[in-house]
Design an enzyme around this catalytic site. Structure first.
Site, PDB file in Angstrom:
ATOM      1  N   SER A  69      40.884  13.065  12.097  1.00  0.00           N
ATOM      2  CA  SER A  69      42.134  14.263  12.653  1.00  0.00           C
ATOM      3  C   SER A  69      42.318  15.689  11.736  1.00  0.00           C
ATOM      4  O   SER A  69      42.610  17.299  12.726  1.00  0.00           O
ATOM      5  CB  SER A  69      42.930  13.719  13.805  1.00  0.00           C
ATOM      6  N   LYS A  72      40.905  18.757  12.990  1.00  0.00           N
ATOM      7  CA  LYS A  72      41.459  19.264  13.813  1.00  0.00           C
ATOM      8  C   LYS A  72      42.237  20.568  13.235  1.00  0.00           C
ATOM      9  O   LYS A  72      42.181  21.751  13.898  1.00  0.00           O
ATOM     10  CB  LYS A  72      42.383  18.252  14.396  1.00  0.00           C
ATOM     11  N   TYR A 194      32.628  17.299  17.548  1.00  0.00           N
ATOM     12  CA  TYR A 194      33.989  17.355  17.593  1.00  0.00           C
ATOM     13  C   TYR A 194      33.789  15.790  16.793  1.00  0.00           C
ATOM     14  O   TYR A 194      34.377  15.332  15.738  1.00  0.00           O
ATOM     15  CB  TYR A 194      34.712  17.072  18.235  1.00  0.00           C
ATOM     16  N   TYR A 245      50.997  14.288  16.339  1.00  0.00           N
ATOM     17  CA  TYR A 245      51.083  13.738  17.982  1.00  0.00           C
ATOM     18  C   TYR A 245      52.459  12.794  18.303  1.00  0.00           C
ATOM     19  O   TYR A 245      53.555  13.743  17.858  1.00  0.00           O
ATOM     20  CB  TYR A 245      50.180  12.108  17.624  1.00  0.00           C
ATOM     21  N   VAL A 263      42.860   8.735  11.645  1.00  0.00           N
ATOM     22  CA  VAL A 263      43.027   8.301  12.111  1.00  0.00           C
ATOM     23  C   VAL A 263      42.872   7.116  10.814  1.00  0.00           C
ATOM     24  O   VAL A 263      42.085   5.942  10.842  1.00  0.00           O
ATOM     25  CB  VAL A 263      42.028   7.204  13.022  1.00  0.00           C
TER      26      VAL A 263
END
Ligand code: GLN
Length: 310
Positions: A69, A72, A194, A245, A263
């Site tokens: 991530s 992102k 992605y 998050y 992760v």
């Protein structure tokens, strides 16, 4: 911030590494795909870049890992470059308070993801990139190669394939957004893109170098503008409020820096005007953030007096 001589800084990083390593064995390596489940858990690394071009490291800082991530952050940068303000049509800027792959809010909030750093938001960003880029996968990798000054960066295709085979929740999010008219390209195509972004492999040194422009008002050290100063401030604000998050509040409380986790066990943190930092240790806590990495950043922030809230 305390002024720390270079040799002292390196010594501090080694002390922090030793302390953070004591948490290894207490977390759990991501196991949602076999390719990540087999990562050796007992690893730790840290890299810190300053605006004079110095790179300070401790542990396995040259070891490449799956950025997951953290991608992102960089896909958002690409999308901000292409769309400017228009990117925020159909994309929120609020913390979610939910797990990174939660579907709950997406239904009740009409297919508008809370922010670009949870899976739904990043999938939307990839959808928007798909609409405007001829080769979104290639372009992200090229951006990362140039920012990290490492032409050898690559996608781990086994991770990417595995990611696609086990991507039902991500597919569900994308279809839900499509049902609300907030997703424009074929879902499978965007999921592929992605998955390739998540499967890029980089080391702590690569990532700290790649994120340094965020500590430098959007400019690389050789003066290339990646984002404007205003856009940089906004990306850093989003990192502060949404980058970890449902643990973003805890991260602000204990570390106090804009950050983005993945992760794969990496966390990138920015001390605007001074440093970019990357830590990595594959074992995760319950929120899906690196256990030893989070702790190392807390120690680093305390030891060096780094925080955007001071
Ligand atoms: N590839 C992961 C997923 O989509 C990325 C999540 C993460 O790093 N938090 O589930």
């Amino acid at each position: 911030m305390k002024q720390t001589p270079k040799s002292e800084l390196l010594k501090q990083l080694d002390i922090i590494t030793d302390k953070a390593r004591s948490l290894i064995g207490k977390g759990k390596v991501a196991d949602y795909i076999p390719a990540l489940a087999k990562v050796v858990p007992d690893q730790f690394a840290l890299a810190l870049c300053d605006l004079d071009g110095n790179v300070y490291t401790s542990g396995d800082a040259n070891k490449a890992f799956s950025i997951q991530s953290i991608s992102k952050l960089f896909s958002l940068v690409q999308a901000v470059n292409i769309y400017g303000e228009d990117l925020w049509q159909g994309l929120g800027r609020e913390p979610s308070g939910q797990r990174f792959n939660s579907l709950v809010q997406l239904e009740s909030e009409n297919g508008v993801p809370r922010n670009p750093f949870i899976n739904a938001g990043a999938l939307l960003v990839c959808d928007r990139l798909e609409s405007r880029c001829s080769a979104p996968n290639f372009q992200l990798l090229e951006l990362l190669k140039s920012l990290s000054e490492n032409t050898k960066l690559r996608v781990d295709h086994e991770v990417a394939r595995s990611e696609m085979e086990h991507g039902s929740r991500n597919a569900a999010m994308a279809y839900l957004m499509k049902a609300f008219g907030n997703f424009h390209n074929p879902v499978e195509k965007v999921l592929e893109s992605y998955a390739h972004h998540c499967a890029i492999e980089m080391s702590c040194i690569d990532l700290a170098k790649a994120a340094l422009f965020l500590a430098n008002q959007g400019q690389t050290l050789n003066g290339r503008e990646i984002l404007s100063a205003l856009e940089t401030k906004r990306v850093n604000a989003l990192l502060s409020t949404c980058g970890l998050y449902d643990e973003a509040g805890e991260f602000a409380f204990k570390v106090g820096l804009p950050g983005k986790s993945g992760v794969g066990g990496g966390i990138v943190a920015i001390y605007p005007g001074h440093y970019s930092i990357c830590v990595w240790s594959p074992e995760l806590n319950v929120a899906g953030n690196s256990l030893a990495g989070f702790y190392a950043l807390e120690l680093l922030a305390d030891t060096l007096g780094l925080s955007v809230y001071l």
